[in-house]
Design a protein around this motif. Structure first.
Motif, PDB file in Angstrom:
ATOM      1  N   ALA A  21       3.070  -4.809  10.581  1.00 46.50           N
ATOM      2  CA  ALA A  21       3.824  -4.247   9.462  1.00 46.50           C
ATOM      3  C   ALA A  21       3.592  -2.742   9.362  1.00 46.50           C
ATOM      4  O   ALA A  21       4.546  -1.951   9.199  1.00 46.50           O
ATOM      5  N   ASP A  22       2.348  -2.338   9.460  1.00 42.65           N
ATOM      6  CA  ASP A  22       2.011  -0.918   9.404  1.00 42.65           C
ATOM      7  C   ASP A  22       2.715  -0.138  10.520  1.00 42.65           C
ATOM      8  O   ASP A  22       3.340   0.903  10.272  1.00 42.65           O
ATOM      9  N   ARG A  40      -1.895 -10.011  -1.501  1.00 40.84           N
ATOM     10  CA  ARG A  40      -2.249  -9.156  -0.375  1.00 40.84           C
ATOM     11  C   ARG A  40      -1.015  -8.472   0.207  1.00 40.84           C
ATOM     12  O   ARG A  40      -1.057  -7.304   0.575  1.00 40.84           O
ATOM     13  N   MET A  41       0.078  -9.217   0.321  1.00 40.72           N
ATOM     14  CA  MET A  41       1.297  -8.611   0.860  1.00 40.72           C
ATOM     15  C   MET A  41       1.810  -7.513  -0.052  1.00 40.72           C
ATOM     16  O   MET A  41       2.275  -6.471   0.416  1.00 40.72           O
ATOM     17  N   GLU A  42       1.723  -7.730  -1.344  1.00 37.99           N
ATOM     18  CA  GLU A  42       2.200  -6.719  -2.280  1.00 37.99           C
ATOM     19  C   GLU A  42       1.354  -5.451  -2.196  1.00 37.99           C
ATOM     20  O   GLU A  42       1.886  -4.329  -2.230  1.00 37.99           O
ATOM     21  N   ALA A  43       0.040  -5.599  -2.057  1.00 38.22           N
ATOM     22  CA  ALA A  43      -0.827  -4.431  -1.909  1.00 38.22           C
ATOM     23  C   ALA A  43      -0.492  -3.664  -0.635  1.00 38.22           C
ATOM     24  O   ALA A  43      -0.436  -2.424  -0.622  1.00 38.22           O
ATOM     25  N   LEU A  44      -0.246  -4.392   0.451  1.00 36.39           N
ATOM     26  CA  LEU A  44       0.155  -3.756   1.700  1.00 36.39           C
ATOM     27  C   LEU A  44       1.496  -3.064   1.535  1.00 36.39           C
ATOM     28  O   LEU A  44       1.689  -1.913   1.985  1.00 36.39           O
ATOM     29  N   ARG A  47       1.312   0.255  -0.415  1.00 41.70           N
ATOM     30  CA  ARG A  47       0.779   1.346   0.408  1.00 41.70           C
ATOM     31  C   ARG A  47       1.802   1.843   1.420  1.00 41.70           C
ATOM     32  O   ARG A  47       2.016   3.063   1.564  1.00 41.70           O
ATOM     33  N   LEU A  48       2.454   0.921   2.093  1.00 45.89           N
ATOM     34  CA  LEU A  48       3.391   1.338   3.140  1.00 45.89           C
ATOM     35  C   LEU A  48       4.656   1.970   2.567  1.00 45.89           C
ATOM     36  O   LEU A  48       5.223   2.884   3.178  1.00 45.89           O
ATOM     37  N   ARG A  49       5.096   1.513   1.405  1.00 41.81           N
ATOM     38  CA  ARG A  49       6.238   2.173   0.758  1.00 41.81           C
ATOM     39  C   ARG A  49       5.903   3.624   0.442  1.00 41.81           C
ATOM     40  O   ARG A  49       6.705   4.532   0.666  1.00 41.81           O
ATOM     41  N   GLU A  50       4.694   3.842  -0.079  1.00 38.57           N
ATOM     42  CA  GLU A  50       4.284   5.201  -0.436  1.00 38.57           C
ATOM     43  C   GLU A  50       4.134   6.080   0.799  1.00 38.57           C
ATOM     44  O   GLU A  50       4.497   7.255   0.790  1.00 38.57           O
ATOM     45  N   GLU A  51       3.588   5.514   1.872  1.00 38.63           N
ATOM     46  CA  GLU A  51       3.279   6.316   3.054  1.00 38.63           C
ATOM     47  C   GLU A  51       4.464   6.509   3.991  1.00 38.63           C
ATOM     48  O   GLU A  51       4.511   7.506   4.725  1.00 38.63           O
ATOM     49  N   THR A  52       5.413   5.580   3.971  1.00 45.16           N
ATOM     50  CA  THR A  52       6.508   5.647   4.950  1.00 45.16           C
ATOM     51  C   THR A  52       7.896   5.709   4.339  1.00 45.16           C
ATOM     52  O   THR A  52       8.850   6.117   5.005  1.00 45.16           O
ATOM     53  N   GLY A  53       8.038   5.258   3.103  1.00 42.23           N
ATOM     54  CA  GLY A  53       9.346   5.280   2.450  1.00 42.23           C
ATOM     55  C   GLY A  53      10.281   4.160   2.857  1.00 42.23           C
ATOM     56  O   GLY A  53      11.445   4.150   2.436  1.00 42.23           O
ATOM     57  N   VAL A  54       9.820   3.196   3.647  1.00 44.61           N
ATOM     58  CA  VAL A  54      10.708   2.110   4.063  1.00 44.61           C
ATOM     59  C   VAL A  54      10.840   1.088   2.944  1.00 44.61           C
ATOM     60  O   VAL A  54      10.028   1.022   2.019  1.00 44.61           O
TER      61      VAL A  54
END
Length: 262
Positions: A21-22, A40-44, A47-54
């Motif tokens: 996913a990352d 756990r999926m929501e926490a991931l 983070r990934l929404r903030e870091e990548t915008g996807v």
């Protein structure tokens, strides 16, 4: 399908699935994350929404439960954005074949083989129709080595390898790439399921190294990627020996050595 397809990843809450996913998020792919652990999926995802915008969707599901599996199948059939499936969800059980319960073995086969098969079946017709897309199936080197003693687990992973190779034959000409990834010992939570202490093991691969290597194989369009195998010629020889037998195993009569009783 959009120019950059969305990726549906099973077993996405931790380990190999979370790392896929990352990596796919950093490549600009929207994601659909599937696992039992929604928190756990929501926490991931946060983070990934903030870091990548996807864009990341969470789809909680236990793939050993018929209703949950059907829900994920429906998403794969009907969501035209999804162009890549990473069939990663899997588990293992401890003990020997004689000691393992039928219930545990059946659940293992359901998750490692049946669910993987059904999810591939759910997306394959749509990908074949549009002539693009990919299915990544996470197997194991154990599926080539009964000597490791993980009989039922290894049998499910042998199924994953054969299925992937068969799908590559069928779907490759239609524009769909199928990759089997065969890890060896990798630092994931699966070892907790069998009661093994990974800290006491040697030659343990880190998850990031595994997935990064697998994605290089993905980009190269390898049909089988074995990140821990240093001598690629060994796999070529193994597969070549199998291919060499093909012309000799279809005969109308038994071979001479089986014509005389012992």
């Amino acid at each position: 399908m959009s120019q950059i397809p969305a990726v549906l990843i099973t077993g996405a809450s931790t380990g190999i699935g979370a790392t896929y996913a990352d990596r796919f998020a950093r490549r600009g792919h929207d994601l659909v994350l599937v696992a039992r652990d929604a928190a756990r999926m929501e926490a991931l995802a946060v983070r990934l929404r903030e870091e990548t915008g996807v864009v990341i969707d969470i789809l909680p599901a236990d793939l050993t439960e018929a209703a949950d599996l059907a829900k994920v199948e429906g998403r794969l059939r009907n969501d035209a954005r999804i162009g890549i499936l990473v069939n990663n969800a899997g588990t293992a059980i401890g003990g020997t074949f004689v000691d393992q319960s039928v219930a545990d073995m059946t659940k293992l086969v359901t998750l490692n083989a049946t669910a993987l098969l059904r999810l591939a079946k759910a997306i394959a017709p749509r990908l074949a129709e549009i002539g693009e897309g990919a299915i990544v199936n996470i197997g194991s080197v154990v599926g080539t080595a009964p000597e490791f003693g993980l009989t039922v687990y290894g049998a499910t992973k042998a199924f994953v390898l054969f299925l992937s190779q068969g799908l590559a034959q069928e779907l490759g000409p239609k524009g769909v790439y199928v990759q089997a990834v065969l890890p060896a010992t990798t630092r994931t939570e699966i070892w907790d399921h069998v009661g093994a202490d990974i800290a006491a093991m040697s030659n343990v691969m880190e998850v990031g190294d595994l997935v990064d290597a697998a994605l290089i194989g993905f980009d190269r369009r390898e049909p089988v990627t074995i990140p821990p195998l240093h001598d690629a010629g060994q796999w070529d020889a193994f597969d070549g020996a199998r291919m060499a037998m093909l012309g000799n195993i279809v005969n109308a009569q038994p071979t001479e050595r089986y014509r005389t009783p012992a």
